[in-house]
Design a protein around this motif. Structure first.
Motif, mmCIF file in Angstrom:
data_model
loop_
_atom_site.group_PDB
_atom_site.id
_atom_site.type_symbol
_atom_site.label_atom_id
_atom_site.label_comp_id
_atom_site.label_asym_id
_atom_site.label_seq_id
_atom_site.Cartn_x
_atom_site.Cartn_y
_atom_site.Cartn_z
ATOM 1 N N UNK A 3 -11.058 6.385 1.332
ATOM 2 C CA UNK A 3 -10.543 5.481 0.314
ATOM 3 C C UNK A 3 -9.652 4.434 0.949
ATOM 4 N N UNK A 4 -9.693 3.206 0.445
ATOM 5 C CA UNK A 4 -8.862 2.141 1.012
ATOM 6 C C UNK A 4 -7.386 2.423 0.806
ATOM 7 N N UNK A 5 -6.568 2.029 1.765
ATOM 8 C CA UNK A 5 -5.134 2.238 1.666
ATOM 9 C C UNK A 5 -4.498 1.096 0.888
ATOM 10 N N UNK A 13 4.435 -1.549 8.250
ATOM 11 C CA UNK A 13 4.525 -0.139 7.851
ATOM 12 C C UNK A 13 5.945 0.405 7.917
ATOM 13 N N UNK A 14 6.763 -0.120 8.809
ATOM 14 C CA UNK A 14 8.109 0.437 9.012
ATOM 15 C C UNK A 14 9.206 -0.402 8.379
ATOM 16 N N UNK A 173 -1.368 6.496 8.682
ATOM 17 C CA UNK A 173 -0.303 5.550 8.964
ATOM 18 C C UNK A 173 1.025 6.027 8.393
ATOM 19 N N UNK A 174 2.065 6.011 9.222
ATOM 20 C CA UNK A 174 3.406 6.353 8.754
ATOM 21 C C UNK A 174 4.000 5.110 8.109
ATOM 22 N N UNK A 175 4.444 5.248 6.858
ATOM 23 C CA UNK A 175 5.007 4.121 6.135
ATOM 24 C C UNK A 175 6.400 4.465 5.607
#
Length: 239
Positions: A3-5, A13-14, A173-175
Motif C-alpha cells: 500500500x502507498x505510504x 521523515x525526521x 521508514x522511520x517518521x
C-alpha cells in the motif's frame, strides 16, 4: 500488494510538523496556552485551587492533576461529549499528562494547593496527547511567569522543560511526529516524553503489525528524544 505510504506534505521523515504557541489566551485562567502542531490544536489552561489534594494533606508539596477532553468536532465525525463518562483512552491520557507535567515543576512552591491542567483538543490530526503535553507545559510556563511578575513567587518553579513527540515506522521508514493518516498505517509507534536535556520521563507504544527488532525500537526511542529536544527549543523560543 504494497500500500502507498501517506505523503509528508513538504517535510522529511525526521522533521516534526510546524509548531506555534500563544500564551495568555484565556483571561480567566492564571495560566493558559493555545498550541498548534501541524493541524492539531490544543487549548490548555491551568487553575490553582487553595486546597490540597486529599492524599497530600500535611505534605510539604502541592499536587498537579490533568484532564483531557476532545471537542465534538475536533475530528472528521462528531463525537458525543463525554460529560461525566470516563472512557479508557481518556483516563490513560490524563494519567500520562499528569505524570509528564509533574516532572516539570517543583510542587513545594504550591504547598496546600492543587494545580489543575485542562487540555482540550480543538482540532485532532494525530498526536493529540503529545501536543497536549507541550501545551500543558506552555500553560504552566505562563502561570509561573505571571506569579513571578506579580511577586507571588520569588523563585522559578519549573525545574525541567518537558515535551513529547510521536515516532513510528510507516512501512520501513522511520517518521517523526505522525499525523492521523500516518498513525493509521504505522506498523509500530511510540510516544516519547522527555526533557530538553534528553532525560526520559515516559515512553508509550509498541508494535501494531507484528514484532519489531530491538534495533528498531532503540532507533525509534533515540530519534524521539532528539525530536522532542528540537520541539522544545522551538517552544521556548516562542514562549
Amino acid at each position: 500488494m504494497t500500500r502507498p505510504l501517506p505523503p509528508r506534505e513538504g517535510r522529511d521523515a525526521l522533521t516534526p510538523r510546524p509548531l506555534s504557541v500563544q500564551r495568555a489566551v484565556n483571561p480567566h485562567a492564571p495560566g493558559s496556552a493555545h498550541l498548534k502542531l501541524g493541524r492539531t490544536e490544543i487549548l490548555a489552561t491551568v487553575s490553582v485551587e487553595d486546597k490540597p489534594a486529599p492524599h497530600m494533606r500535611g505534605k510539604k508539596e502541592g499536587w498537579l492533576t490533568a484532564e483531557y477532553a476532545m471537542l465534538p468536532r475536533a475530528t472528521t465525525d462528531r463525537q458525543a461529549r463525554e460529560r461525566n463518562l470516563q472512557n479508557g483512552r481518556r483516563h490513560e491520557i490524563q494519567r500520562l499528562l499528569g505524570r509528564a507535567l509533574r516532572a516539570s515543576i517543583d510542587l513545594r512552591h504550591f504547598r496546600n494547593q492543587t494545580l489543575y491542567v485542562d487540555c482540550d483538543v480543538l482540532v485532532a490530526d494525530g498526536g493529540t496527547r503529545v501536543a497536549s503535553i507541550l501545551a500543558g507545559y506552555a500553560a504552566l510556563h505562563d502561570l509561573a511567569d505571571r506569579l513571578i511578575h506579580a511577586g507571588k513567587l520569588t523563585e522559578w518553579p519549573l525545574t525541567h522543560v518537558v515535551g513529547a513527540v510521536s515516532v513510528g515506522l510507516v512501512g520501513d521508514e522511520l517518521r517523526v511526529d505522525l499525523d492521523y493518516a500516518e498513525d493509521k498505517v504505522a506498523r509500530a509507534d511510540l510516544n516519547v516524553v522527555a526533557t530538553d536535556a534528553g532525560l526520559l520521563i515516559e515512553v508509550q507504544g509498541g508494535a501494531e503489525e507484528g514484532p519489531i527488532t530491538h534495533a528498531e525500537y532503540v532507533r525509534l526511542l533515540t530519534v524521539g528524544v532528539e525530536a522532542t529536544g528540537g520541539l522544545l527549543r522551538e517552544l521556548n523560543r516562542q514562549l
